[in-house]
Design a protein around this motif. Structure first.
Motif, PDB file in Angstrom:
ATOM      1  N   LEU A 129       0.791  -1.385  -0.653  1.00 45.75           N
ATOM      2  CA  LEU A 129       0.280  -0.250   0.081  1.00 45.75           C
ATOM      3  C   LEU A 129       0.928   1.397   0.345  1.00 45.75           C
ATOM      4  N   PRO A 130       1.699   1.542   0.548  1.00 48.85           N
ATOM      5  CA  PRO A 130       2.313   2.924   0.566  1.00 48.85           C
ATOM      6  C   PRO A 130       3.455   2.703  -0.544  1.00 48.85           C
ATOM      7  N   SER A 131       3.831   1.973  -1.478  1.00 52.11           N
ATOM      8  CA  SER A 131       4.336   2.017  -2.560  1.00 52.11           C
ATOM      9  C   SER A 131       3.342   2.436  -3.272  1.00 52.11           C
ATOM     10  N   ILE A 145       1.398   7.371  -7.160  1.00 52.47           N
ATOM     11  CA  ILE A 145       0.159   7.828  -7.500  1.00 52.47           C
ATOM     12  C   ILE A 145       1.053   9.867  -7.208  1.00 52.47           C
ATOM     13  N   ALA A 146       1.248   9.748  -5.783  1.00 49.88           N
ATOM     14  CA  ALA A 146       2.433  11.089  -5.516  1.00 49.88           C
ATOM     15  C   ALA A 146       3.008  11.444  -7.363  1.00 49.88           C
ATOM     16  N   ALA A 147       3.364  10.584  -7.152  1.00 52.65           N
ATOM     17  CA  ALA A 147       4.692  10.689  -8.046  1.00 52.65           C
ATOM     18  C   ALA A 147       4.409  11.076  -9.814  1.00 52.65           C
ATOM     19  N   PHE A 157       1.616  18.329 -12.163  1.00 56.69           N
ATOM     20  CA  PHE A 157       1.723  19.840 -11.993  1.00 56.69           C
ATOM     21  C   PHE A 157       3.341  20.557 -12.320  1.00 56.69           C
ATOM     22  N   LEU A 158       3.481  19.650 -12.206  1.00 58.77           N
ATOM     23  CA  LEU A 158       5.571  20.361 -12.947  1.00 58.77           C
ATOM     24  C   LEU A 158       4.968  20.388 -14.107  1.00 58.77           C
TER      25      LEU A 158
END
Length: 251
Positions: free
Chosen positions: A230-232, A237-239, A245-246
């Motif tokens: 789950l954290p990976s 997704i955050a990346a 956005f960048l």
């Protein structure tokens, strides 16, 4: 007093009496006494040796002692004319000091050294009264023996009845013991069945506990990789969002 009376004193009767009927052995006793201070050797002789058995027929009488001789008349058919033919003679002699061979002493003995005593045989036949008395005595003995036999048979019968009673008691006791043994066998089989059921239940419980522990461990193992993945996933997704956005700002 004669030489014989000085050496040997016979039984006062001086006769050998035999009482008939002579269908069986008839025994009479002859006593010889030595009143002298020397040893006396004796022999008993008879004119009808086949009809008599004499014990002892010879021997030695010590000083001051008495010897009893048994004269046994063998069974025979009594003939009154024959009684005069039956005679006995007791022959005696002093035993010289130092003599051991008695047979040689008898052979070498001189006639003057020998002393003889003649005895006559008296045969008595039972009278009619005696026969009646003997018959009555035999009847009484027969009745007594019969009564004893009846008493013995009665005792045997009572003992047999007692034996039957005891046998019945033993049979009943044996049956009771057999019944108790059968009950014990049934109880033993029931106990074995209970023990088998308990062993089967214990094995089943152990198997269930093993299966539940295995399932729990598998669930824990399945949950642990999911929690780790789950954290990976969130980082990816955050990346992606950050990259999106960048990209907008750069353009």
């Amino acid at each position: 007093m004669s030489k014989l009376e000085q050496i040997l004193i016979l039984d006062p009767s001086s006769d050998l009496r035999f009482r008939g009927p002579f269908t069986d052995v008839v025994t009479t006793n002859l006593k010889l006494k030595n009143p002298s201070d020397k040893r006396v050797c004796f022999k008993v002789k008879t004119t009808a040796p086949r009809r008599y058995c004499v014990r002892p027929n010879s021997g030695v009488i010590d000083p001051g002692t008495t010897v009893t001789i048994s004269v046994m008349l063998q069974p025979f058919e009594y003939d009154p004319n024959e009684k005069s033919k039956h005679k006995f003679m007791v022959q005696t002699i002093f035993v010289p000091s130092g003599v051991t061979d008695l047979e040689a002493m008898w052979k070498d003995a001189k006639p003057d050294d020998l002393m003889d005593s003649k005895l006559r045989c008296v045969f008595e036949m039972p009278s009619d009264n005696d026969k009646m008395n003997e018959l009555e005595s035999s009847k009484a003995a027969t009745v007594l023996n019969a009564s004893k036999a009846d008493g013995t048979s009665g005792a045997k019968a009572s003992s047999l009845s007692m034996d039957d009673t005891e046998m019945k008691k033993l049979m009943e006791e044996c049956k009771r013991l057999q019944t108790e043994v059968g009950k014990l066998h049934d109880e033993n089989r029931q106990l074995k069945r209970v023990v088998v059921h308990q062993d089967e239940g214990l094995r089943m419980r152990k198997a269930n506990q093993f299966d539940s522990s295995v399932s729990k461990s598998s669930v824990m193992l399945s949950k642990e990789p999911a929690s780790k993945s789950l954290p990976s996933l969130l980082v990816v997704i955050a990346a992606i969002f950050i990259g999106f956005f960048l990209g907008k700002f750069v353009l």
